[in-house]
Structures are given as structure tokens and as C-alpha cells.
Enzyme design. Structure first.
Site, PDB file in Angstrom:
ATOM      1  N   ASN A 170       0.806  -1.231   0.000  1.00 49.33           N
ATOM      2  CA  ASN A 170       0.000   0.000   0.000  1.00 49.33           C
ATOM      3  C   ASN A 170       0.839   1.282   0.000  1.00 49.33           C
ATOM      4  O   ASN A 170       0.533   2.223  -0.721  1.00 49.33           O
ATOM      5  CB  ASN A 170      -1.021  -0.014   1.145  1.00 49.33           C
ATOM      6  N   GLU A 267       3.581  -4.296  12.395  1.00 48.95           N
ATOM      7  CA  GLU A 267       2.628  -3.213  12.115  1.00 48.95           C
ATOM      8  C   GLU A 267       1.526  -3.833  11.276  1.00 48.95           C
ATOM      9  O   GLU A 267       1.709  -4.098  10.097  1.00 48.95           O
ATOM     10  CB  GLU A 267       3.355  -2.081  11.385  1.00 48.95           C
ATOM     11  N   CYS A 301      -3.472   1.791   6.588  1.00 41.27           N
ATOM     12  CA  CYS A 301      -3.744   1.105   7.860  1.00 41.27           C
ATOM     13  C   CYS A 301      -4.376   2.057   8.872  1.00 41.27           C
ATOM     14  O   CYS A 301      -5.108   1.627   9.748  1.00 41.27           O
ATOM     15  CB  CYS A 301      -2.485   0.459   8.402  1.00 41.27           C
ATOM     16  N   GLU A 477       7.825   2.197  14.779  1.00 40.93           N
ATOM     17  CA  GLU A 477       8.517   2.801  13.649  1.00 40.93           C
ATOM     18  C   GLU A 477       8.435   4.312  13.820  1.00 40.93           C
ATOM     19  O   GLU A 477       7.650   4.823  14.614  1.00 40.93           O
ATOM     20  CB  GLU A 477       7.822   2.438  12.324  1.00 40.93           C
TER      21      GLU A 477
HETATM   22  P1  NAD Z   1       0.223  -9.943   3.661  1.00 36.94           P
HETATM   23  O1  NAD Z   1       0.395  -9.846   5.122  1.00 36.94           O
HETATM   24  O2  NAD Z   1      -0.008 -11.284   3.075  1.00 36.94           O
HETATM   25  O3  NAD Z   1       1.523  -9.347   2.911  1.00 36.94           O
HETATM   26  C1  NAD Z   1       2.367  -8.362   3.459  1.00 36.94           C
HETATM   27  C2  NAD Z   1       3.799  -8.697   3.082  1.00 36.94           C
HETATM   28  O4  NAD Z   1       4.151  -9.970   3.620  1.00 36.94           O
HETATM   29  C3  NAD Z   1       4.063  -8.805   1.583  1.00 36.94           C
HETATM   30  O5  NAD Z   1       5.363  -8.344   1.286  1.00 36.94           O
HETATM   31  C4  NAD Z   1       3.988 -10.303   1.348  1.00 36.94           C
HETATM   32  O6  NAD Z   1       4.680 -10.727   0.186  1.00 36.94           O
HETATM   33  C5  NAD Z   1       4.656 -10.821   2.590  1.00 36.94           C
HETATM   34  N1  NAD Z   1       4.333 -12.210   2.938  1.00 36.94           N
HETATM   35  C6  NAD Z   1       3.297 -12.957   2.520  1.00 36.94           C
HETATM   36  N2  NAD Z   1       3.325 -14.169   3.112  1.00 36.94           N
HETATM   37  C7  NAD Z   1       4.420 -14.179   3.913  1.00 36.94           C
HETATM   38  C8  NAD Z   1       4.975 -15.139   4.808  1.00 36.94           C
HETATM   39  N3  NAD Z   1       4.420 -16.349   4.972  1.00 36.94           N
HETATM   40  N4  NAD Z   1       6.079 -14.816   5.498  1.00 36.94           N
HETATM   41  C9  NAD Z   1       6.641 -13.586   5.375  1.00 36.94           C
HETATM   42  N5  NAD Z   1       6.163 -12.637   4.533  1.00 36.94           N
HETATM   43  C10 NAD Z   1       5.047 -12.927   3.819  1.00 36.94           C
HETATM   44  O7  NAD Z   1      -0.904  -8.954   3.271  1.00 36.94           O
HETATM   45  P2  NAD Z   1      -1.720  -8.906   1.880  1.00 36.94           P
HETATM   46  O8  NAD Z   1      -2.269 -10.237   1.516  1.00 36.94           O
HETATM   47  O9  NAD Z   1      -0.862  -8.242   0.873  1.00 36.94           O
HETATM   48  O10 NAD Z   1      -2.924  -7.990   2.320  1.00 36.94           O
HETATM   49  C11 NAD Z   1      -3.993  -8.567   3.054  1.00 36.94           C
HETATM   50  C12 NAD Z   1      -4.474  -7.664   4.114  1.00 36.94           C
HETATM   51  O11 NAD Z   1      -3.377  -7.206   4.929  1.00 36.94           O
HETATM   52  C13 NAD Z   1      -5.096  -6.379   3.633  1.00 36.94           C
HETATM   53  O12 NAD Z   1      -6.388  -6.530   3.223  1.00 36.94           O
HETATM   54  C14 NAD Z   1      -4.955  -5.515   4.858  1.00 36.94           C
HETATM   55  O13 NAD Z   1      -5.971  -5.762   5.768  1.00 36.94           O
HETATM   56  C15 NAD Z   1      -3.651  -5.950   5.450  1.00 36.94           C
HETATM   57  N6  NAD Z   1      -2.559  -5.028   5.111  1.00 36.94           N
HETATM   58  C16 NAD Z   1      -2.155  -4.151   6.077  1.00 36.94           C
HETATM   59  C17 NAD Z   1      -1.156  -3.265   5.772  1.00 36.94           C
HETATM   60  C18 NAD Z   1      -0.685  -2.288   6.779  1.00 36.94           C
HETATM   61  O14 NAD Z   1      -0.193  -1.224   6.425  1.00 36.94           O
HETATM   62  N7  NAD Z   1      -0.759  -2.596   8.036  1.00 36.94           N
HETATM   63  C19 NAD Z   1      -0.567  -3.238   4.524  1.00 36.94           C
HETATM   64  C20 NAD Z   1      -0.999  -4.162   3.561  1.00 36.94           C
HETATM   65  C21 NAD Z   1      -1.990  -5.063   3.886  1.00 36.94           C
END
Ligand code: NAD
Length: 499
Positions: A170, A267, A301, A477
């Protein structure tokens, strides 16, 4: 061709002016100070069209291990440099980010879908993070502890060693800069894993870090998905992990770190509430609430997705919010609409599910934006203002990560606080009331990481410590506080004979 240096970044510029043109070349891994051909490639999709934007490396576990080894080799020399030298390089990086502001802003806009004005604001903030950490690190002093003439006790802040940074899609430009900037400032060597969905600006930073003069191995950037992320966070040679993303993935990352006894910062998002109390200035609050939610189509977020309003002001507030939703324009980020697309088809489907279920659970649609005029094939979700949202509904409690705002009337300050806490998240909150004593009494009771009074800046500024409570995660952070996060205290005690 693999985009390697500034000349290649410049060559992207013409393609970045048109939301239908894919980027030329391909973006390799950035490891040990050089661009490497990866084992595998990935199609990075443009959210505005659903078509391929760029061909980008997708790192394997083996490639992550190579990068960790490069960081491990570079870490001791980097840690031993005086903070002033590390700071100079970070400030030089900030200057290069500013020099390339427009290319980076357009890369971020096309990669994430956000409006260009927000892409530009994100790059401005990113340069500030590098500059801020390059500056404050020189004032990050240790301590001496007076125990009498017979001893000398000193506390130093030393880097963890190798830090791993898992970045979501994001706000990749800002989130990479804030966490990598602080980690580098205190002397860590970094391995960054941006999300497959939006890795381009993080890769550009690696190239600019090389130009700024960072030693090889200190900044490594490897885009990838779950395989790369779990390889990084479980790697025995990674001494600290910073993770931003979903609760489910964050907890699996925390388990991987716990298994090898290493610290992690999580986070994990939020369901942040605006508490609009009796005596609030609605003309002041409404535009801030609406813009914070519409920013990047609700995929922030700290979007401020719930509005808990005193019943005496409820009607006026909803009326004041309606135009922001009814008149919001949708379109590709490069055309600078109010709202761009959400990041992916999966995210659009997820938001659509929330929308359908909210209506079925009795929430009233007070206003909705129109879809984009032109059929573009992208992932567009018109913003919706929901009123009368029940506190027992999914929309009130769960993070949507889309442009849906939930308004709920309450009859007292105590009920507003109880409603704000009626969620598993605790990231940020805002209290609106012209009686500042009353606003502060309420603000101090809120179990969140950041509280705003009569204003709201999603995520706050570069200088404000940021992080959550409860399911929003832990660790901090941003601000000078992050220097503590990315270092550890080391005590030196000397016994002075004959004193
Ligand atoms: P996610 O948690 O799957 O991905 C976040 C990051 O983690 C990405 O770089 C992803 O490639 C990586 N990742 C995925 N699986 C992993 C694993 N097993 N081990 C380590 N890293 C891993 O999130 P998403 O599927 O991209 O988004 C889903 C939901 O997450 C969104 O709908 C939202 O609610 C939330 N989100 C929150 C933030 C925030 O700023 N807090 C940002 C993005 C998404």
C-alpha cells in the site's frame, strides 16, 4: 534488459506518462551492490488496467539466503563507521530521491494505483525519512551511569546486525524509507522484501543507494511473495525483522522469529475511530475525516474507517460527509482523480464482499461515488458512506482496506470510548471537540498507539513514533523512537582499582 542504474530509471520516464504503456526491460534482484538476474520472474500488474506493468524478479529462498550472506559480510564495517558518515550517506540518498522525485512518484502511482498527488507526497515523505534519520542519528547518544569513583558504567546503542524488512503493497515508498532509513542510520545492514504487487520504488532505492555511495551489501532489495518473505523472516542470520501487513501473516512471522529467539516489529493495520463528541466543529472535522478515508482508496492502515458521533451532531456530520463521497472521481492514478483503483482484483473482490454484507446487516448507504466514466479493466471500487452501522457488525469491527466509511451514532462520551474499543485493533484514533479539556480527558483513555485531537494525519508525520496496541501489533517505527527499535543497549562496566 535489467534496469540497473540512473540511466535506466530515466529511460522509464516516457512510459510513466501513460497508464496504458508497460515499462520497458525487466527489474532484477539488487544484491551485494549489483543487479542480478533472478531464477524466476513475475508480472507486476497495473491496478488501473489489470494489464502487465512490469516484469519483476520474484526471489527464491536461495536468493534470499545469498542476500543475507551479503548483508552479514557488510555489517561489521558498516556498524563501525561513525554515525556522522552514515548520516551523510542517508542525507545524500534523500537528495537523490528528491532529484528523481517525478520518476519515483509515477512509479509508485502506477505500481500501487494511488493518485499522482499522493504518489508525489509519498516520495516527499520518503526523502524526509532518509534525511531525518541521517540527521537525528548524530544525537542518538549513549549514557553513563554514575556508580561512584570505583567504576565506569557506560551504555551504548549498537545495531542488531542484519535486519530484514517485509514491506506491503500500500505504501512501499514510505514504509521502505522509514524502516530501512532508521535501521541503516544506527548501523544495520538491510535485506528488504517488497511485495510482489508493488516492488518498483524499493528497487529504485537500491540503485540510488549505490549512487549515493552506500557500500555493497548494506542495502539489498529482493521482491517476492510468501516464499521469499518466510525465507527472510526465518533465516537464522537475520537479527531483527520489521513486518508490515496482515494479522495472519504477521503472526506467522512472529512465530518464525520466536522459534529462533530474535526480535520482531509488527505493524498489522487497524480499524481506527474518529470520536466526534458534543461540541465538535463539524466543518473542521468532516473534510479531514473524508480525505483520510479516501486517501489511497481506503488502503491505509490508519484510514480512520469508523466515525462514532454524538447523536446531537449525527445528522449534520453525515450531511457534511455526503458530498465527499457522492462527488469523488475515480480513474487511473496518473489522471489524479480523487480515488484510484485498489491494488488487485483480489482486493476489489474482498471490498465488494464487505459492501454486500454491510447492506445485508442493516447499514444504510448515505452516499456512493460513481464508477469511472471510461471502462478501463482496472480494479475500481467506488467509495461508499455507510450510516447507522451496528456495533455488532463486521463492517464496524474488521479492517476492510477499501473506501468504505462506517458512521455510528452514540449518546455519550463513555459510549464513544466503548465503541472505539469495540474492535481488536488499536492503531490510531481522533477525538473531535472544541472543549479541549473534554477532548483530552477522552483521548487519554484510548488504547491506541497514536491519538489526534481536532485533526488527523493518517500515519502522522516522519517525526511521530508510530505503532499499535493489541492486534495492530507492537514495536515502534518512525520518529527518533525507531532508532531504539533498530538497536540494542549494550552495557560496559569497568572496575577502577585504587579509586
Ligand atoms: P500480507 O500480510 O499477506 O503481505 C504483506 C507482506 O508480507 C508482503 O510483502 C507479502 O509478500 C509478505 N508475505 C506474505 N506471506 C508471507 C509469509 N508467509 N512470510 C513472510 N512474509 C510474507 O498482506 P496482503 O495479503 O498483501 O494484504 C492482506 C491484508 O493485509 C489487507 O487486506 C490488509 O488488511 C492488510 N494489510 C495491512 C497493511 C498495513 O499497512 N498494516 C498493509 C498491507 C496489507
Amino acid at each position: 534488459m535489467v534496469a540497473t542504474d540512473r540511466a535506466d530509471l530515466d529511460s522509464l520516464r516516457p512510459a510513466l506518462d501513460d497508464h496504458r504503456t508497460p515499462l520497458p526491460g525487466a527489474f532484477g534482484l539488487d544484491v551485494a551492490g549489483e543487479v542480478r538476474e533472478p531464477h524466476g520472474w513475475h508480472d507486476d500488474v497495473d491496478p488501473a488496467t489489470g494489464d502487465r506493468l512490469a516484469t519483476v524478479a520474484s526471489a527464491t529462498a536461495e536468493e534470499i539466503a545469498d542476500a543475507v550472506a551479503a548483508a552479514r559480510a557488510a555489517a561489521p564495517a558498516w556498524a563501525s563507521r561513525p554515525p556522522g558518515e552514515r548520516g551523510t550517506l542517508l542525507r545524500r540518498l534523500a537528495d537523490l530521491v528528491r532529484r528523481d522525485q517525478e520518476v519515483l512518484a509515477r512509479l509508485e502511482t502506477r505500481d500501487t494505483g494511488k493518485p499522482l498527488a499522493q504518489g508525489r507526497a509519498d516520495i516527499t515523505a520518503a526523502a524526509r525519512y532518509f534525511e531525518f534519520y541521517g540527521s537525528v542519528v548524530e544525537g542518538f547518544l549513549g549514557d553513563s551511569i554514575p556508580l561512584g569513583a570505583g567504576s565506569l558504567a557506560v551504555v551504548e546503542h549498537v545495531p542488531h546486525g542484519v535486519t530484514g524488512h517485509v514491506v506491503p503493497w500500500n505504501y512501499p515508498a514510505q514504509i521502505t524509507a522509514r524502516s530501512v532509513g532508521a535501521a541503516l542510520a544506527v548501523g544495520n545492514a538491510t535485506v528488504v522484501k517488497p511485495a510482489d504487487e508493488a516492488p518498483l520504488v524499493a528497487l529504485a532505492y537500491a540503485r540510488l543507494a549505490r549512487e549515493a555511495g552506500f557500500p555493497a551489501g548494506v542495502v539489498n532489495v529482493l521482491p517476492g511473495g510468501a516464499e521469499a518473505g518466510s525465507a527472510l523472516t526465518a533465516h537464522p542470520e537475520v537479527d531483527h525483522v520489521s513486518f508490515t501487513g496482515s494479522v495472519v501473516t504477521g503472526r506467522s512471522v512472529a512465530r518464525a522469529c520466536a522459534d529462533r529467539g530474535r526480535p520482531v516489529l509488527l505493524e498489522l493495520g487497524g480499524k481506527s475511530a474518529h470520536l466526534v463528541l458534543e461540541g465538535a466543529d463539524i466543518d473542521r472535522a468532516a473534510p479531514v475525516i473524508a480525505r483520510a478515508l479516501l486517501l489511497h482508496a481506503g488502503q491505509t492502515c490508519t484510514a480512520g474507517t469508523r466515525v462514532v458521533v454524538h447523536e446531537s451532531l449525527h445528522r449534520r456530520l453525515v450531511d457534511a460527509l455526503v458530498p465527499y463521497f457522492a462527488e469523488a472521481t475515480l480513474g487511473p492514478g496518473l489522471t489524479d482523480p480523487t480515488v484510484g483503483p485498489v491494488v488487485s482484483g483480489a482486493q476489489a473482490d474482498r471490498v465488494a464482499g464487505f459492501l454486500d454484507r454491510a447492506a445485508a446487516q442493516g447499514a444504510v448507504i448515505a452516499a456512493a461515488a460513481k464508477p469511472p466514466a471510461e471502462a478501463l479493466g482496472g480494479f475500481f471500487v467506488p467509495p461508499v458512506l455507510f450510516d447507522q452501522v451496528g456495533q455488532d457488525t463486521e463492517l464496524f469491527a474488521e479492517e476492510v482496506f477499501g473506501p468504505l466509511l462506517a458512521v455510528t451514532p452514540v449518546d455519550s462520551d463513555a459510549a464513544a470510548v466503548a465503541a472505539a474499543h469495540n474492535s481488536r485493533y488499536g492503531l490510531t484514533a481522533a477525538v473531535w471537540c472544541q472543549d479541549v479539556d473534554r477532548a483530552l480527558r477522552v483521548a487519554r483513555t484510548l488504547d491506541v498507539g497514536q491519538t489526534y485531537v481536532n485533526g488527523y494525519a493518517p500515519g502522522g508525520g516522519v517525526e511521530l513514533p508510530f505503532g499499535g496496541t493489541r492486534d495492530s501489533g507492537y514495536g515502534r517505527e518512525k520518529g527518533a523512537e525507531a532508532l531504539r527499535e533498530y538497536s540494542r543497549a549494550r552495557t560496559l562496566f569497568v572496575d577502577i582499582a585504587g579509586a
